[in-house]
Design a protein around this motif. Structure first.
Motif, PDB file in Angstrom:
ATOM      1  N   GLU A 118       0.838  -1.205   0.000  1.00 44.98           N
ATOM      2  CA  GLU A 118       0.000   0.000   0.000  1.00 44.98           C
ATOM      3  C   GLU A 118       0.878   1.263   0.000  1.00 44.98           C
ATOM      4  O   GLU A 118       0.608   2.230  -0.725  1.00 44.98           O
ATOM      5  CB  GLU A 118      -0.856  -0.048   1.272  1.00 44.98           C
ATOM      6  N   GLU A 175       2.535   1.693  -3.425  1.00 46.79           N
ATOM      7  CA  GLU A 175       1.577   2.144  -4.438  1.00 46.79           C
ATOM      8  C   GLU A 175       1.275   3.634  -4.260  1.00 46.79           C
ATOM      9  O   GLU A 175       1.248   4.405  -5.216  1.00 46.79           O
ATOM     10  CB  GLU A 175       0.293   1.320  -4.306  1.00 46.79           C
ATOM     11  N   PHE A 176       1.097   4.047  -3.007  1.00 48.81           N
ATOM     12  CA  PHE A 176       0.722   5.437  -2.756  1.00 48.81           C
ATOM     13  C   PHE A 176       1.867   6.399  -3.073  1.00 48.81           C
ATOM     14  O   PHE A 176       1.662   7.471  -3.628  1.00 48.81           O
ATOM     15  CB  PHE A 176       0.265   5.611  -1.303  1.00 48.81           C
ATOM     16  N   GLU A 197       4.306   6.106  -5.208  1.00 48.96           N
ATOM     17  CA  GLU A 197       4.618   6.183  -6.653  1.00 48.96           C
ATOM     18  C   GLU A 197       6.073   6.565  -6.910  1.00 48.96           C
ATOM     19  O   GLU A 197       6.355   7.413  -7.759  1.00 48.96           O
ATOM     20  CB  GLU A 197       3.723   7.217  -7.347  1.00 48.96           C
ATOM     21  N   ARG A 241       6.763  12.300  -0.195  1.00 49.86           N
ATOM     22  CA  ARG A 241       5.891  11.228  -0.668  1.00 49.86           C
ATOM     23  C   ARG A 241       6.084   9.972   0.178  1.00 49.86           C
ATOM     24  O   ARG A 241       5.121   9.329   0.600  1.00 49.86           O
ATOM     25  CB  ARG A 241       6.203  10.881  -2.129  1.00 49.86           C
ATOM     26  N   SER A 253       3.334   8.605   2.832  1.00 53.64           N
ATOM     27  CA  SER A 253       2.746   7.303   2.508  1.00 53.64           C
ATOM     28  C   SER A 253       2.874   6.340   3.682  1.00 53.64           C
ATOM     29  O   SER A 253       1.951   5.569   3.964  1.00 53.64           O
ATOM     30  CB  SER A 253       3.430   6.699   1.281  1.00 53.64           C
ATOM     31  N   SER A 287      -0.430   5.110   6.151  1.00 49.55           N
ATOM     32  CA  SER A 287      -0.797   3.692   6.191  1.00 49.55           C
ATOM     33  C   SER A 287      -1.004   3.213   7.622  1.00 49.55           C
ATOM     34  O   SER A 287      -1.422   2.086   7.863  1.00 49.55           O
ATOM     35  CB  SER A 287       0.299   2.847   5.537  1.00 49.55           C
ATOM     36  N   PHE A 292       0.377  15.178  -6.095  1.00 50.33           N
ATOM     37  CA  PHE A 292       0.498  14.505  -4.808  1.00 50.33           C
ATOM     38  C   PHE A 292      -0.332  15.229  -3.739  1.00 50.33           C
ATOM     39  O   PHE A 292      -0.896  14.606  -2.845  1.00 50.33           O
ATOM     40  CB  PHE A 292       1.965  14.404  -4.374  1.00 50.33           C
ATOM     41  N   LYS A 339      -3.722  13.933  -3.916  1.00 49.58           N
ATOM     42  CA  LYS A 339      -3.800  12.609  -3.285  1.00 49.58           C
ATOM     43  C   LYS A 339      -3.791  12.705  -1.758  1.00 49.58           C
ATOM     44  O   LYS A 339      -4.536  12.016  -1.080  1.00 49.58           O
ATOM     45  CB  LYS A 339      -2.597  11.743  -3.720  1.00 49.58           C
ATOM     46  N   THR A 340      -2.896  13.580  -1.230  1.00 51.56           N
ATOM     47  CA  THR A 340      -2.809  13.688   0.231  1.00 51.56           C
ATOM     48  C   THR A 340      -4.114  14.278   0.785  1.00 51.56           C
ATOM     49  O   THR A 340      -4.606  13.853   1.822  1.00 51.56           O
ATOM     50  CB  THR A 340      -1.629  14.578   0.692  1.00 51.56           C
ATOM     51  N   ARG A 387      -6.624  11.567   0.811  1.00 54.88           N
ATOM     52  CA  ARG A 387      -6.319  10.574   1.845  1.00 54.88           C
ATOM     53  C   ARG A 387      -6.639  11.134   3.238  1.00 54.88           C
ATOM     54  O   ARG A 387      -7.162  10.419   4.108  1.00 54.88           O
ATOM     55  CB  ARG A 387      -4.846  10.154   1.743  1.00 54.88           C
TER      56      ARG A 387
END
Ligand SMILES: Nc1ncnc2c1ncn2[C@@H]1O[C@H](COP(=O)(O)OP(=O)(O)OP(=O)(O)O)[C@@H](O)[C@H]1O
Length: 249
Positions: A138, A141-142, A144, A163, A167, A171, A190, A193-194, A197
């Motif tokens: 995980e 993947e996050f 990248e 990153r 990540s 998790s 990113f 994405k953050t 998340r």
């Protein structure tokens, strides 16, 4: 259920001025809007009042944005919430598993690879080796980061390091996420994405406290705002109300 309850919280740092000249500089600084107040002297020591009379309560789902000029007390507050600094006044109650996402390089080994750092940082954050192994796919993947995860992290840019650290921390499924300014080094993709998340984390169970000079980031991420000035609360409440107060500056 996670909870943060700060009541009239205060912290002051004793500072021994190295010489009379820098002491004068501290006094000048105290008269400006930058930094905490240099409050009193005791012998050769001065005391910087970094936080004073801070009260607020955060419950599950709250995402608090910390606003303030340089030296207003944002980082100090995050460190108090993380248990790194003990408040010298008032009280603080923190219920929940706390995942700090600041001091980005802390606990990271420059010479070790991304993969190795995932494992050591996971251990530092309280995971067992088995729990870390479960989370590796995980995290990979996050982040990248592809083949870079095989390379020593001294070869990473600051955004790449961010990153990796984000990540790993994301998790962990902590209840309370504490983040300082550094998130701003991430690129636009990113950041999106953050942001997503963080929404997910807070919807699931958490509290987020995020300090930044990027007001757009705070507006998009947070439901509450705390505007600190000279270590004191200038405004606290719904993010849009706090941003209105900021606009009056
Ligand atoms: N360890 C320390 N010893 C003495 N003074 C400190 C210490 N840490 C912070 N301070 C003082 O406390 C005040 C608040 O600092 P803090 O780092 O919390 O501000 P900040 O709002 O995070 O600032 P910035 O936006 O510049 O990062 C400042 O006046 C700073 O000089």
């Amino acid at each position: 259920m996670p909870l943060i309850e700060a009541k009239q919280l205060g912290i002051e740092f004793p500072v021994a001025p190295p010489n009379a000249r820098s002491f004068r500089h501290l006094a000048i600084k105290a008269a400006s809007r930058v930094g905490g107040r240099v409050s009193k002297s005791e012998g050769s020591f001065q005391f910087v009042q970094a936080l004073d009379d801070i009260s607020f309560t955060l419950k599950q789902g709250d995402r608090l944005g910390l606003f303030g000029h340089n030296g207003a007390g944002k980082t100090t507050l995050i460190r108090v919430l993380a248990g790194i600094y003990e408040p010298t006044r008032g009280s603080l109650r923190v219920v929940g598993r706390n995942v700090p996402m600041f001091d980005i390089g802390l606990g990271m080994d420059e010479e070790a690879s991304g993969y190795e750092n995932i494992r050591t940082r996971g251990l530092i954050l309280g995971l067992s080796p088995e729990e870390i192994e479960e989370r590796v796919p995980e995290i990979v993947e996050f982040a990248e980061l592809g083949d870079y995860l095989e390379l020593p992290i001294r070869t990473y840019s600051s955004g790449m390091l961010l990153r990796l650290v984000f990540s790993i921390a994301a998790s962990i499924h902590g209840d309370i996420i504490l983040m300082d300014e550094w998130i701003a080094v991430g690129d636009a993709q990113f950041r999106k994405k953050t942001h997503d998340r963080l929404q997910e984390i807070t919807l699931r169970s958490g509290i987020v406290v995020l300090a930044s000079h990027d007001h757009g980031l705070l507006r998009d991420t947070c439901n509450l705002g705390l505007y600190l000035e000279g270590g004191r609360v200038r405004a606290f409440g719904a993010i849009e109300d706090v941003m209105k107060e900021l606009a009056t500056d």
